[in-house]
Design an enzyme around this catalytic site. Structure first.
Site, mmCIF file in Angstrom:
data_model
loop_
_atom_site.group_PDB
_atom_site.id
_atom_site.type_symbol
_atom_site.label_atom_id
_atom_site.label_comp_id
_atom_site.label_asym_id
_atom_site.label_seq_id
_atom_site.Cartn_x
_atom_site.Cartn_y
_atom_site.Cartn_z
ATOM 1 N N ASP A 82 7.234 -4.184 3.208
ATOM 2 C CA ASP A 82 6.852 -4.994 2.053
ATOM 3 C C ASP A 82 8.070 -5.544 1.320
ATOM 4 O O ASP A 82 8.277 -5.302 0.138
ATOM 5 C CB ASP A 82 5.982 -4.160 1.107
ATOM 6 C CG ASP A 82 5.397 -5.000 -0.020
ATOM 7 O OD1 ASP A 82 5.149 -6.199 0.195
ATOM 8 O OD2 ASP A 82 5.209 -4.447 -1.126
ATOM 9 N N GLU A 102 8.393 5.746 5.570
ATOM 10 C CA GLU A 102 6.961 5.590 5.820
ATOM 11 C C GLU A 102 6.644 5.194 7.263
ATOM 12 O O GLU A 102 5.899 4.227 7.504
ATOM 13 C CB GLU A 102 6.351 4.576 4.840
ATOM 14 C CG GLU A 102 6.408 5.038 3.391
ATOM 15 C CD GLU A 102 5.697 4.078 2.437
ATOM 16 O OE1 GLU A 102 5.248 3.003 2.897
ATOM 17 O OE2 GLU A 102 5.579 4.403 1.243
ATOM 18 N N TYR A 158 1.055 6.711 -4.487
ATOM 19 C CA TYR A 158 0.713 5.713 -5.501
ATOM 20 C C TYR A 158 -0.700 5.975 -6.012
ATOM 21 O O TYR A 158 -1.572 5.120 -5.934
ATOM 22 C CB TYR A 158 0.839 4.303 -4.914
ATOM 23 C CG TYR A 158 2.273 3.898 -4.655
ATOM 24 C CD1 TYR A 158 3.022 3.260 -5.632
ATOM 25 C CD2 TYR A 158 2.887 4.175 -3.441
ATOM 26 C CE1 TYR A 158 4.337 2.888 -5.406
ATOM 27 C CE2 TYR A 158 4.201 3.815 -3.198
ATOM 28 C CZ TYR A 158 4.921 3.172 -4.188
ATOM 29 O OH TYR A 158 6.224 2.813 -3.962
ATOM 30 N N GLU A 214 8.914 7.898 -4.044
ATOM 31 C CA GLU A 214 8.388 6.638 -4.578
ATOM 32 C C GLU A 214 7.148 6.933 -5.405
ATOM 33 O O GLU A 214 6.337 7.789 -5.041
ATOM 34 C CB GLU A 214 7.996 5.645 -3.468
ATOM 35 C CG GLU A 214 9.135 4.998 -2.725
ATOM 36 C CD GLU A 214 8.646 3.953 -1.714
ATOM 37 O OE1 GLU A 214 7.535 3.397 -1.935
ATOM 38 O OE2 GLU A 214 9.350 3.717 -0.725
#
Length: 649
Positions: free
Chosen positions: A209, A453, A506, A542
């Site tokens: 991303d 990831e 997240y 993160e």
């Protein structure tokens, strides 16, 4: 997916795939420095540039553009180096271009570099270029290199000798195509439905991303050494309260008959230890240790290791001098702590990107210095080089300022099963060799990260990461190794091999969007599951939420500055409990907004920054600043003067 049209890239892709397989790096990669025996010439500025828009992207090779000045092959434009080429022009076809582009620079060399051709070596060095590079000098190929974000160089002495006053023509062909076996991986997808897409239309698919910027991203330099020269230096350190040992190893190339002398100087220039020979140790009494920012009143202390070599060659006495900054510090990991110099260290920092308006990933000193001023204002003591190695000049400042670094390779987007095969694995091992060769002597680098990831729940991930991590540890036994996961703790096949668990999550953003109330339970469960399974310290590597600067909502709604603040506070409440146990760090995603591919969830990029892309603070920056200074002030190591002045830094 980054789209491109107006001709397929098949020829360019085939050419890229047929190029020589990446080989393990030979020799050292010392940063070019001016010394009594070495000179450097910066080649930054405007280069000639041409993108190959031919249907196969291969006209430059078929017509041998490297054999003549680039301007004679067709239209060229000015392109600044370093920079990404994507955002420099008004041409949308260049913004999303995939394939081969060509750069050229003509350089006049100093006469003194050419007069002693037997005893002077001239080297051309690139800080990085994305992604596959082939370099010619005066039409002669001198080097090719696979991978962005890391340096490569070539000895061009034999090509330039005997031509004083004649410009040296440097030509670079650069291909940004990503395949399942590059790092990062990607794939080319042809859109064959002629009712919906033009002929030969294709897209570059990626599974990460951030925007796939391309170009010559870091400084290009010419530098000299004697023909017998110091090729590499490796330093490791151990210490107690009153004594430190600096172990060193020096390699010399060009002769087996040479002498070496070493002097270690403190910051006042006083010699504190000496030695000779290619390997040994220096004993330092009452050493000044390298401490992280906010952990000591004098962070980032570095000694200077001056290495002098003398050798006889071609009837002359040659001397080479190289000075390496050295920080004395130790790193140790327990089941619940990360220790620097024997003291517990808590990572309160950020994830970053090399990204900014116009310049893309191009190195830019004003931007770099601004970022470090913001980091110190924030009270951040660390960052991860998400998701690729950063410029050497950035790493130098980390060493100097005491900013702790988790040094990550470009292993991002490893999602496809074919990216876990032997071809990908071999390239990954080479990339780790190049990264460690470059950054092994940096005190700021306390841990290597081999991926971000990946699809680590896939069966081949076990052998893949076991191999990459074992190889990394063999290259550098002095540092812990990790990779950053977003997999389920019960399914992750790579986690057994890491020293520190780094986990991204997240909650209330990608999962249960808008439901801040689920964070305490879900985050607590996450930590407890990971620790119960592995008994290893954990970093929340993160977490975060997008916020559009100036968008407000109360009660907090997604994408507002208030929602970003509220999410942070929910995470912090859990982190405050778990950092008393086994959580050793928290790194916000992200330091600043950054560009991504276009998509329905991205409005001019990713907006999870606590600063805008222009480095202006959002409300969350003040929340994080208050927190980080509070954590720093809890440390008994922090001098009172820093505690009392923290609000004014």
């Amino acid at each position: 997916a980054a789209a491109a049209s107006g001709g397929g890239v098949a020829g360019g892709c085939r050419l890229l795939l047929l190029l020589a397989a990446a080989a393990a790096p030979a020799g050292g990669m010392l940063y070019p420095r001016d010394t009594p025996s070495r000179e450097r010439k910066e080649l930054g500025g405007l280069w000639s540039f041409r993108a190959d828009f031919s249907p196969g992207r291969d006209a430059g090779f078929a017509q041998r553009w490297y054999r003549q000045p680039l301007r004679q092959t067709g239209p060229v434009i000015d392109m600044p180096v370093p920079s990404s080429f994507n955002d420099i022009t008004q041409d949308p076809s260049l913004e999303n271009y995939i394939g081969w582009v060509w750069y050229e620079k003509e350089v006049l060399l100093p006469l003194r570099w050419l007069q002693d051709n037997l005893n002077t070596r001239v080297v051309l060095r690139f800080g990085s270029a994305h992604y596959y590079s082939i370099v010619w000098v005066n039409g002669v190929q001198v080097v090719e290199h696979e991978g962005g974000h890391l340096p490569f160089e070539a000895d061009i002495s034999s090509i330039i000798q005997g031509s004083p006053g004649i410009p040296c023509r440097i030509t670079v062909a650069l291909n940004n195509t990503l395949t399942p076996h590059t790092l990062p991986p990607g794939s080319i997808q042809y859109m064959n439905d002629k009712t919906r897409y033009p002929k030969n239309y294709f897209v570059q698919n990626i599974r990460f991303d951030f925007f796939n910027y391309a170009g010559i991203h870091r400084p290009v330099v010419l530098y000299t050494t004697p023909s017998v020269y110091i090729d590499d230096i490796t330093v490791t350190t151990t210490s107690s309260e009153s004594v430190a040992m600096v172990q060193y190893q020096v390699s010399v190339v060009g002769s087996t008959l040479y002498s070496l002398s070493l002097s270690l100087r403190d910051q006042e220039g006083k010699v504190v230890a000496t030695s000779d020979g290619p390997a040994g140790q220096l004993k330092v009494l009452n050493p000044n240790l390298w401490w992280p920012y906010l952990m000591h009143e004098n962070p980032g202390y570095r000694y200077s290791l001056e290495v002098k070599m003398q050798a006889q060659a071609n009837g002359a006495l040659l001397e080479d001098v190289y000075t390496l900054p050295v920080g004395i510090r130790t790193v140790h990991v327990t089941s619940t702590q990360f220790l620097i110099n024997g003291r517990p260290f808590y990572f309160h920092g950020v994830n970053k990107h090399e990204d900014a308006d116009i310049r893309g990933k191009g190195f830019d000193w004003p931007l770099v210095v601004k970022d470090f001023n913001l980091l110190r204002w924030l009270g951040a003591n660390s960052f991860r080089t998400s998701h690729y190695p950063y410029a050497e000049e950035i790493m130098d400042l980390c060493d100097a300022y005491g900013i702790v670094v988790i040094d990550e390779c470009p292993g991002v987007g490893i999602k496809m099963p074919e990216s876990f095969g032997n071809k990908s694995l071999q390239h990954h091992l080479v990339v780790m060799e190049e990264l460690i060769r470059r950054d092994k002597n940096r005190p700021s680098v306390v841990m290597w990260s081999v991926a971000n990831e990946p699809a680590s729940e896939l069966p081949p991930a076990a052998y893949y990461f076991k191999t990459v991590i074992a190889h990394t540890k063999a290259l550098d036994p002095s540092r812990p190794v990790t990779f950053v996961t977003d997999a389920n703790y019960a399914l992750d096949r790579g986690a057994p091999y890491v020293d520190v668990i780094c986990v991204n999550s997240y909650f209330s953003w990608y999962h249960d969007p808008g439901h801040l109330e689920v964070i305490p339970l879900q985050l607590t469960t996450q930590f407890e599951n990971w620790y119960k399974t592995y008994q290893k310290p954990i970093i929340q590597s993160e977490y975060g939420a997008d916020s559009v600067s100036g968008l407000h909502s109360d009660p907090p709604l997604m994408f507002s500055e208030e929602y970003q603040k509220a999410m942070l506070r929910e995470y912090h409440s859990v982190l405050d409990k778990k950092r008393k146990e086994y959580v050793i760090g928290e790194l916000i995603w992200n330091f600043a907004d950054f560009m991504t591919n276009q998509g329905t969830t991205r409005v001019l990029g990713n907006k999870k920054g606590i600063f805008t892309r222009q480095r202006q603070p959002k409300s969350a920056a003040f929340v994080l600043r208050e927190r980080y200074w509070k954590i720093a002030n809890e440390s008994s190591c922090l001098p009172p003067i820093i505690k009392s002045h923290s609000l004014f830094l």
